[in-house]
Design a protein around this motif. Structure first.
Motif, PDB file in Angstrom:
ATOM      1  N   PHE A 115       6.721   4.972   2.552  1.00 19.40           N
ATOM      2  CA  PHE A 115       6.732   4.827   1.097  1.00 19.40           C
ATOM      3  C   PHE A 115       5.295   4.699   0.605  1.00 19.40           C
ATOM      4  CE2 PHE A 115       5.934   0.238   1.125  1.00 19.40           C
ATOM      5  CZ  PHE A 115       6.318  -0.084   2.414  1.00 19.40           C
ATOM      6  N   ARG A 116       5.150   4.795  -0.716  1.00 23.88           N
ATOM      7  CA  ARG A 116       3.808   4.753  -1.293  1.00 23.88           C
ATOM      8  C   ARG A 116       3.589   3.460  -2.048  1.00 23.88           C
ATOM      9  NH1 ARG A 116       1.245   9.084  -4.828  1.00 23.88           N
ATOM     10  NH2 ARG A 116      -0.399   7.554  -4.537  1.00 23.88           N
ATOM     11  N   VAL A 117       2.404   2.917  -1.920  1.00 23.01           N
ATOM     12  CA  VAL A 117       2.015   1.760  -2.723  1.00 23.01           C
ATOM     13  C   VAL A 117       0.648   2.074  -3.330  1.00 23.01           C
ATOM     14  CG1 VAL A 117       3.280   0.122  -1.311  1.00 23.01           C
ATOM     15  CG2 VAL A 117       0.922   0.625  -0.763  1.00 23.01           C
ATOM     16  N   ASN A 133      10.984  -3.025   1.148  1.00 25.99           N
ATOM     17  CA  ASN A 133      11.142  -3.565  -0.201  1.00 25.99           C
ATOM     18  C   ASN A 133      10.248  -4.770  -0.430  1.00 25.99           C
ATOM     19  OD1 ASN A 133      12.950  -1.735  -1.217  1.00 25.99           O
ATOM     20  ND2 ASN A 133      14.696  -2.777  -0.269  1.00 25.99           N
ATOM     21  N   GLU A 155       6.740  -3.519  -1.012  1.00 27.37           N
ATOM     22  CA  GLU A 155       6.608  -2.885  -2.324  1.00 27.37           C
ATOM     23  C   GLU A 155       6.559  -3.928  -3.428  1.00 27.37           C
ATOM     24  OE1 GLU A 155       9.741   0.025  -2.494  1.00 27.37           O
ATOM     25  OE2 GLU A 155       8.269   1.609  -2.860  1.00 27.37           O
ATOM     26  N   SER A 156       7.364  -4.979  -3.272  1.00 26.12           N
ATOM     27  CA  SER A 156       7.403  -5.980  -4.329  1.00 26.12           C
ATOM     28  C   SER A 156       6.185  -6.900  -4.285  1.00 26.12           C
ATOM     29  CB  SER A 156       8.677  -6.801  -4.227  1.00 26.12           C
ATOM     30  OG  SER A 156       8.739  -7.409  -2.966  1.00 26.12           O
ATOM     31  N   GLU A 212       3.316  -6.039  -4.619  1.00 23.33           N
ATOM     32  CA  GLU A 212       2.330  -5.494  -5.558  1.00 23.33           C
ATOM     33  C   GLU A 212       2.084  -6.426  -6.748  1.00 23.33           C
ATOM     34  OE1 GLU A 212      -0.164  -2.642  -6.301  1.00 23.33           O
ATOM     35  OE2 GLU A 212       1.567  -1.504  -5.614  1.00 23.33           O
TER      36      GLU A 212
END
Lengths: 166, 244
Positions: B167-169, B219, B222-223, B225
């Motif tokens: 995934f991308r961040v 997840n 990602e969160s 961030e």
């Protein structure tokens, strides 16, 4: 006019086979002229001399050296042991040093000194056998049975012919 | 020389701000005058004798003389020496085309793998993920990747990614993940066994024991961030207790 016509041309004088007969003065003259022609033909740029100024500003396009970022592969709780080995290898010195200390402690328990000595003891014997001649080898076998420690004084006397006694 | 930088450390700067070094050149006779070099990192660019700001962000400093702009962005710009996660998009002759998220696809020679020779080609298919680093990256040339270090060893680079999740961040979060003594990583490593590959181009690949666990970790990251440290720790605690 007559003297001029006798004179040989410079190009002719410059030839190899003509050089032998020339006297020192004309030879020098010729050389000088040649040098002048070469330096005249050298061309150069008519520019002001470039001053090499030391560049005090260095550009760096990456964040990695700025923020001391770590290696991008990681594994936790032994999920991928290979990667965990790599992490130690690639990331900073402090972590590597810790690991090294652990290595040292494990190394000591790995092979004891006694075991090492025992191993080398037999190695000395087998290497000696390898370099020994056939005749000596058979002699060694006999001696080994006698001497357990194998550190006897070398009896290197060659078998010489003994004169039969009367 | 860089006193003009010193009083701006920690301040927000905008593109177009400039520093010039001529103001403070008062040479004292007692001190030994030596040329001090300045390393300007991302966000700063040299223009003759002055330094221009070209990204908006906070000016950071590292001893002895390194300055850079800490900025938030999602667009990756290749930089030499950075390790990234690429996706192989095409095989053409003796190079692979690799998408790294930059403005242009990068090339990856098939000889730039550990143990690869002209006869022995690496087994790379279109769609594979590769962890690799840039050896050529500038604004005028096509970026070029390799999967070996200068000694010819892979050191973890190469094709990877069976059974994981990519995934991308943002680039800022990637830097937080890779920072030494990163608090996100130290929280994560207590949680569950998992494996992470973090590319400087904002791609993160995760693999854990099961698909569910993999998705949980993805997840969580990602969160991270937009969470403060207490919020994050509370969330991680809830996950550790099996709430998700």
């Amino acid at each position: 006019m007559a003297s001029d016509s006798v004179k040989l041309s410079k190009n002719l004088l410059r030839m190899k086979f003509m050089q032998r007969g020339l006297d020192a003065e004309t030879r020098k003259q010729l050389e000088e002229e040649e040098k002048r022609i070469i330096s005249d033909e050298h061309w150069y740029l008519d520019l002001p001399e470039l001053k090499a100024k030391e560049n005090l500003i260095i550009e760096e396009r990456s964040f990695v050296p700025c923020e001391d970022l770590k290696y991008g592969r990681m594994s936790f709780k032994g999920f991928n042991p290979e990667v965990e080995k790599l992490m130690v290898l690639m990331n900073g010195k402090d972590e590597a040093e810790e690991a090294e200390e652990e290595d040292l402690s494990t190394m000591q328990t790995d092979v004891t000194d006694e075991e090492m000595a025992r191993r080398y003891e037999s190695l000395v014997g087998s290497m000696k056998r390898k370099f020994a001649k056939k005749r000596e080898r058979s002699a060694m076998d006999e001696e080994e049975e006698e001497d357990v420690n194998c550190n006897f004084a070398e009896t290197n006397s060659k078998r010489a012919f003994l004169k039969p006694q009367d | 020389m860089y006193s003009c930088f010193k009083d701006k450390i920690g301040e927000v700067l905008l593109p177009g701000d400039e520093f010039s070094f001529e103001t403070d050149e008062t040479i004292s006779l007692t001190d030994t005058v030596k040329a001090e070099k300045v390393v300007c990192g991302p966000g700063l660019r040299r223009n003759g004798d002055q330094v221009l700001v070209c990204k908006s962000g906070v000016l950071r400093h590292k001893q002895p003389n390194m300055f850079w702009i800490d900025s938030q962005q999602r667009r990756y710009v290749p930089a030499k020496g950075e390790s990234v996660i690429g996706i192989v998009t095409a095989k053409s002759g003796d190079v692979f085309k690799v998408d790294v998220g930059g403005s242009e696809q990068a090339t990856l020679s098939y000889l730039a793998f550990e143990g690869a020779t002209k006869r022995n080609r690496p087994n790379v298919q279109v769609g594979d993920l590769v962890f690799c680093q840039f050896i050529i990256a500038n604004k005028d040339m096509e970026p070029e990747l390799v999967c070996i270090d200068s000694a010819g060893r892979a050191n973890g680079m190469g094709v990877f990614g069976a059974g994981g999740f990519l995934f991308r961040v943002s680039l800022g979060l990637v830097r937080r993940l890779l920072a030494p003594r990163s608090d996100i990583i130290s929280d994560l490593e207590k949680l569950l066994p998992c494996e992470l590959v973090v590319g400087m181009n904002g791609r993160v690949w995760v693999k854990a024991g099961s698909v569910q666990q993999t998705l949980v970790v993805a997840n969580l990251l990602e969160s991270c961030e937009n969470m403060t440290a207490p919020q994050r720790q509370a969330l991680f605690r809830r996950v550790a207790q099996g709430a998700l």
